[in-house]
Design a protein around this motif. Structure first.
Motif, PDB file in Angstrom:
ATOM      1  N   SER A  71       0.841  -1.189   0.000  1.00  0.00           N
ATOM      2  CA  SER A  71       0.000   0.000   0.000  1.00  0.00           C
ATOM      3  C   SER A  71       0.870   1.231   0.000  1.00  0.00           C
ATOM      4  CB  SER A  71      -0.935   0.014   1.208  1.00  0.00           C
ATOM      5  OG  SER A  71      -0.281   0.556   2.328  1.00  0.00           O
ATOM      6  N   ILE A  72       0.273   2.310  -0.439  1.00  0.00           N
ATOM      7  CA  ILE A  72       0.904   3.620  -0.324  1.00  0.00           C
ATOM      8  C   ILE A  72      -0.100   4.494   0.392  1.00  0.00           C
ATOM      9  CG2 ILE A  72       1.727   5.657  -1.554  1.00  0.00           C
ATOM     10  CD1 ILE A  72       2.540   3.918  -3.816  1.00  0.00           C
ATOM     11  N   THR A  73       0.378   5.216   1.367  1.00  0.00           N
ATOM     12  CA  THR A  73      -0.532   6.139   2.023  1.00  0.00           C
ATOM     13  C   THR A  73       0.279   7.302   2.567  1.00  0.00           C
ATOM     14  OG1 THR A  73      -2.319   6.338   3.605  1.00  0.00           O
ATOM     15  CG2 THR A  73      -0.436   5.019   4.267  1.00  0.00           C
ATOM     16  N   ALA A  74      -0.385   8.207   3.202  1.00  0.00           N
ATOM     17  CA  ALA A  74       0.311   9.343   3.774  1.00  0.00           C
ATOM     18  C   ALA A  74      -0.243   9.613   5.163  1.00  0.00           C
ATOM     19  CB  ALA A  74       0.127  10.579   2.900  1.00  0.00           C
ATOM     20  N   VAL A  75       0.563  10.267   5.988  1.00  0.00           N
ATOM     21  CA  VAL A  75       0.129  10.659   7.318  1.00  0.00           C
ATOM     22  C   VAL A  75       0.340  12.149   7.441  1.00  0.00           C
ATOM     23  CG1 VAL A  75       0.473  10.338   9.781  1.00  0.00           C
ATOM     24  CG2 VAL A  75       0.800   8.426   8.238  1.00  0.00           C
ATOM     25  N   GLU A  83       4.149  12.673   5.904  1.00  0.00           N
ATOM     26  CA  GLU A  83       4.994  11.563   5.500  1.00  0.00           C
ATOM     27  C   GLU A  83       4.216  10.661   4.550  1.00  0.00           C
ATOM     28  OE1 GLU A  83       5.551   8.763   8.962  1.00  0.00           O
ATOM     29  OE2 GLU A  83       4.993  10.593  10.025  1.00  0.00           O
ATOM     30  N   VAL A  85       4.028   6.899   3.147  1.00  0.00           N
ATOM     31  CA  VAL A  85       4.427   5.602   3.689  1.00  0.00           C
ATOM     32  C   VAL A  85       4.191   4.522   2.637  1.00  0.00           C
ATOM     33  CG1 VAL A  85       4.188   4.031   5.616  1.00  0.00           C
ATOM     34  CG2 VAL A  85       3.649   6.429   5.905  1.00  0.00           C
ATOM     35  N   HIS A  87       4.368   0.417   2.018  1.00  0.00           N
ATOM     36  CA  HIS A  87       4.506  -0.890   2.647  1.00  0.00           C
ATOM     37  C   HIS A  87       4.906  -1.903   1.585  1.00  0.00           C
ATOM     38  CE1 HIS A  87       2.993   0.295   6.524  1.00  0.00           C
ATOM     39  NE2 HIS A  87       2.081   1.002   5.901  1.00  0.00           N
ATOM     40  N   LEU A 123      -3.034   3.609  -5.984  1.00  0.00           N
ATOM     41  CA  LEU A 123      -2.714   3.985  -4.610  1.00  0.00           C
ATOM     42  C   LEU A 123      -2.189   5.416  -4.569  1.00  0.00           C
ATOM     43  CD1 LEU A 123      -0.987   0.627  -3.684  1.00  0.00           C
ATOM     44  CD2 LEU A 123      -3.263   1.360  -3.033  1.00  0.00           C
ATOM     45  N   GLU A 126      -5.011   7.889  -5.135  1.00  0.00           N
ATOM     46  CA  GLU A 126      -5.826   8.094  -3.943  1.00  0.00           C
ATOM     47  C   GLU A 126      -5.109   9.007  -2.954  1.00  0.00           C
ATOM     48  OE1 GLU A 126      -6.825   4.572  -1.765  1.00  0.00           O
ATOM     49  OE2 GLU A 126      -7.776   5.782  -0.218  1.00  0.00           O
ATOM     50  N   PHE A 131      -4.609  13.885   0.099  1.00  0.00           N
ATOM     51  CA  PHE A 131      -3.662  14.666   0.892  1.00  0.00           C
ATOM     52  C   PHE A 131      -3.075  15.844   0.122  1.00  0.00           C
ATOM     53  CE2 PHE A 131      -3.732  10.682   3.133  1.00  0.00           C
ATOM     54  CZ  PHE A 131      -3.705  11.075   4.460  1.00  0.00           C
TER      55      PHE A 131
END
Lengths: 180, 380, 377
Positions: A71-75, A83, A85, A87, A123, A126, A131
């Motif tokens: 997955s790719i995501t952000a915080v 950031e 992120v 996985h 990903l 999205e 973001f």
């Protein structure tokens, strides 16, 4: 940054972290990283500009072989930037890696890794729409989930206003404000 | 019927054909929810597919950031309504990892039984819907519902709800299972085994079904991995990857079961992998029942309000449709700072264009069916 | 010139009109019964109960359906071609009812006895394809046009095996006249001499009727009803009525040609009530088979459907006709027909099974499309 007891726990659960470090260090030769231990994997941070090169290196290296992008995501860390992120997982070697990129709020741009893993396409789309992070070189930078005309509003950012009913969900339960 | 002229002695102007833009969905009987794809078709052949998703986007991740850890469980059910126990499991395991909670033995075994039963009910749903996609009038669908009904009745007895269970808790399960749980599970398993055999003879051995599904929508192992597919859709291509075995959680490493892989990665293999996987699930549940001993179902010292130290964790479990991951970041306090749901359906759906281009329109439908998407999980 | 009907004498045209009118009225009732029967029978295959709330045991379900359909608004899309759109149901409906002209229900009960009855039936029933095309074109809907073109392609391809199968039966009976064919079978039904012909007829009839597994023009799960997607209310119900009427006529033609209609067994001796019973039983059996197939098999794909007609059914029906010709010309015993028929049927099953299990080259079609795109670009 990690304490000794944490390291022991990690070794017991996941495997020898020194060995994992050496694999990743070998793969990422010449790319500056910071590292820490996560829950079931190790966490590596790289500079924003180097992420595509790092991902390609991690995928192609024979010891690391991270061929699967989970997955790719952000915080959103609010004032401290954001950031992104990643996985990663290796189907052959059965080990994971969390790859992080820290971004400043004034330059929310990161190279796209769609060339490395085609799975990154949706990903990244999205993450970009939620973001407001720009993935440079993305082949199809349209919105994925939101209507295509909404390009100036980023719902998963912390400063995005909640609807009235959403604010209420955590309140009126006898503990509102405790953790603010 | 559609013959494409590759070499011809006529000039291009003599036969001017136009590609047809065919909009499928969001209201269409075979899109399994609100999903839309725009197909460019040349007669009956599909030349391009552009999927559009997001009709069911409710911002589940954002909402979970406004709720405390226990409230989030209910929301996880709604992201993956056909396999809600599996979705809950990823979430509560993430919270447990952050809060460092030890789950009692009995609770773990109960969880194992319930998620595998949920896998059965979800796969039954797939069998029924897939049968309808291939064009059998209703028979597999009703058969599937019959089996699913017995499973759902059992879930209702355990959790009090038929679809949105909200039964798992960080640290264990909400309450103990009913006293006759073991007998009921055995009963349900018996009927489920019968149901699996029914499907085997209704679909697997049906000549027309075989003709429709063999060699359709094939994808190689390399491409499937690169596109991030997971679960039975990936294993059908021959990739031996199952999180339950590779990175065991709960008690999977103590049991004797096999990972089912396909060979050709076509629609038939994706269907048949699921069918065989159901048999494995039955095997797993039978073994779990032997291990189910009396004991506590929650840790002895549970705080009234669960708070976690700062940290982050990515927990993945093998849900019926593939890897269901929860990435949770905590900054301390009683709610997650960031919650990301890694949806298996979203990643599997990415492969749709690649699977469909070059196939017939009718095949596009069964390819979409064979990926087995749940739109509320795709959009979250 | 006058014709006798109910003991009165009529002008031949008036007589035909009255007889046809009786059949239309009768058929509408029977079709409603058929719809109820299909719902109940399919429900049993699905292991559920089926309609049960309207009337005793749900018997009034079809009436309720009809009332609902008539009460619905007759919608027409704004961009539709008004004439084509509104006339299409008649073009589907009328040819099928005209087919009833030649059906010998029981001895002496028919509208007209035509010498070339079988040819008339085949010719008139294929006109309804025009109606399908009109519905597809007039609806201004892409699903509809795809469905209409599928219907046309399928109708034309399966017409051939259907005609050839009927022809081979007619060769054995020595007549195209349906009541003569029936009377020919008073001792042994043609099914015994032509098992292959019967199978081909049944398959082609399913295709002509657009029933599962050949329901690709309707394709509920892919093109959402095909040509009918824009129709509602009374016009839609006309298509629906035509479908069931077509099934009925196909069943009775099939039972007359292959199962011995009202004649076999003992039909000639035991008189009218027994003939009615046996005719209805055979037609019912035929229709039940159609329902059974519908409940158990998936839908074919267009290329498989066309391939099966042209590459399998057509050669086999030619083979059957050749064997019939040899038997008739050289005056061989009829047992030869039975033996070769069974052997050929076995061969047909073997070929069909082989086609179904042959692993296809998965990406072959993709390569073809990409090659075309490259040559264009």
């Amino acid at each position: 940054m990690t304490t000794e007891s944490e390291e022991e726990q990690f070794n017991a659960q996941v495997g020898d972290h020194d060995q994992i470090w050496s694999i990743i260090d070998n793969a990422l030769l010449g790319i500056g990283v910071t590292r820490e231990l996560g829950y079931m994997d190790v966490i590596v941070s790289v500079e924003a500009g180097e992420v595509a090169a790092a991902c390609a290196a991690l995928r192609d290296d024979e010891e690391s072989m991270f061929d699967y992008l989970r997955s790719i995501t952000a915080v959103d860390n609010m004032d401290e930037g954001m950031e992104v992120v990643y996985h990663l997982y290796s189907i052959n070697k059965k080990h994971d890696l969390t790859l992080k990129v820290f971004l400043n709020n004034d330059s929310l741009e990161v190279p796209s890794v769609t060339e490395v893993w085609p799975a990154a396409n949706w990903l990244e789309r999205e993450t970009a729409e939620m973001f407001g992070i720009k993935f440079l070189g993305h082949p199809d930078p349209r919105n994925l989930l939101m209507p295509e005309e909404i390009t100036d509003s980023f719902p998963l950012r912390k400063d995005h206003p909640l609807a009235e009913i959403e604010v209420l969900q955590g309140e009126g339960m006898g503990y509102s404000g405790e953790d603010a | 019927m559609v013959e494409i002229v590759t070499q011809s002695n006529v000039s291009a102007g003599d036969f001017e054909t136009q590609d047809l833009l065919l909009n499928v969905g969001p209201q269409h009987p075979s899109t399994h929810g609100v999903f839309r794809m725009v197909m460019t078709v040349d007669g009956e052949l599909v030349k391009d597919v552009i999927p559009y998703i997001g009709y069911l986007h409710r911002g589940a991740e954002k909402l979970c950031e406004t709720m405390d850890f226990r409230q989030g469980i209910g929301f996880m059910d709604r992201t993956e309504y056909l396999a809600a126990f599996n979705a809950e499991l990823s979430y509560v395991m993430a919270v447990e990892a952050l809060a460092d909670l030890e789950v009692p033995e009995r609770a773990q075994w109960i969880r194992m039984i319930l998620i595998e039963l949920n896998r059965l009910s979800s796969h039954f749903m797939f069998m029924g819907a897939f049968g309808v996609d291939t064009g059998v009038f209703g028979t597999p669908f009703i058969y599937a519902w019959r089996e699913r009904e017995t499973l759902i009745d059992l879930f209702e007895e355990v959790s009090g709800d038929r679809m949105m269970y909200a039964y798992f808790r960080p640290g264990g399960v909400a309450w103990d299972v009913p006293v006759n749980f073991v007998e009921r599970v055995n009963e349900v398993l018996q009927s489920a085994e019968q149901g699996i055999s029914d499907f085997d003879s209704l679909l697997t051995e049906n000549e027309i079904f075989v003709a429709r599904t063999h060699g359709v929508g094939a994808i190689s192992a390399e491409r499937a991995i690169a596109l991030g597919m997971s679960g039975p859709s990936l294993r059908a291509s021959g990739v031996d990857m199952d999180i339950r075995r590779d990175q065991p959680y709960l008690k999977y490493d103590q049991l004797d079961w096999d990972v089912v892989t396909g060979e050709y990665g076509d629609v038939f293999d994706r269907y048949y992998c699921r069918l065989l996987e159901m048999r494995e699930s039955v095997k797993i549940i039978r073994q779990c029942l032997d291990h189910l001993k009396a004991g506590p179902i929650l840790p002895e010292k549970m705080p009234r309000m669960l708070r976690t130290p700062p940290g982050e964790v990515y927990v993945r479990t093998e849900a019926p449709r593939g890897e269901y991951g929860v990435y949770m970041v905590s900054r301390g306090g009683n709610r997650p700072h960031r919650l990301k749901v890694r949806s298996s359906c979203l990643s599997n759906l990415q492969a749709l264009t690649e699977l469909t281009v070059g196939q017939y329109v009718a095949d596009a439908i069964i390819i979409l069916g064979s990926i087995d998407i749940v739109l509320s999980e795709v959009d979250r | 010139m006058s014709v006798e009907l109910f003991g009165l004498s009529f002008n031949p045209w008036a007589d035909a009109a009255i007889r046809l009118q009786i059949i239309v009225g009768f058929m509408t009732v029977v079709v409603m019964g058929l719809i109820y029967a299909e719902r109940k029978i399919l429900a049993r295959f699905h292991q559920r109960i089926g309609p049960q709330r309207t009337g005793p045991k749900g018997t009034l379900q079809s009436v309720a359906d009809a009332v609902k359909l008539v009460g619905k608004e007759d919608l027409r899309p704004a961009a539709a071609d008004p004439w084509t759109f509104e006339l299409a149901p008649y073009f589907v409906f009328i040819p099928i009812f005209l087919g009833f002209v030649i059906v010998p229900w029981v001895q002496g009960w028919n509208v007209r006895i035509l010498e070339l009855g079988i040819l008339y039936f085949v010719a008139i029933s294929s006109i309804s394809i025009v109606g399908w095309l009109m519905a597809g074109w007039g609806s201004d809907n892409r699903y509809a046009i795809i469905g209409a073109l599928r219907a046309a392609a399928q109708g034309i391809s399966y017409e051939l095996p259907l005609v050839l199968a009927l022809l081979s039966a007619a060769m054995i009976a020595g007549s195209f006249q349906l009541d003569r064919i029936v009377e020919f079978q008073d001792t042994v039904p043609i099914l015994v001499w032509q098992p292959l012909g019967f199978f081909i007829f049944f398959v082609a009839a399913l295709a002509e009727l657009n029933r599962t597994p050949f329901d690709i023009p309707v394709g509920e799960s892919e093109i959402v009803g095909g040509p009918f997607v824009e129709y509602s209310g009374i016009r839609w119900s006309m298509f629906f009525l035509a479908e069931y009427a077509g099934m009925l006529i196909m069943a009775f033609v099939g039972s007359s040609v292959f199962l011995g209609g009202y004649a076999w067994p003992f039909g000639e001796e035991l008189g009218l009530p027994f003939q009615i019973l046996i005719s209805a039983a055979k037609g019912g059996l035929f229709i039940f088979l159609i329902f059974w197939v519908r409940a158990s098999v998936p839908r074919l794909r267009i290329d498989q459907l066309m391939g099966y007609s042209w590459k399998v059914l057509l050669p086999f029906s030619f083979l059957q006709i050749m064997i019939n010709g040899l038997v008739l010309v050289y005056d061989l015993p009829h047992v030869v027909l039975l033996v070769t028929g069974v052997a050929l049927l076995g061969a047909l099953f073997w070929v069909t099974d082989g086609i179904a299990r042959r692993p296809l080259q998965p990406r072959r079609k993709l390569a073809r499309v990409l090659a075309v795109q490259e040559s264009e670009g």
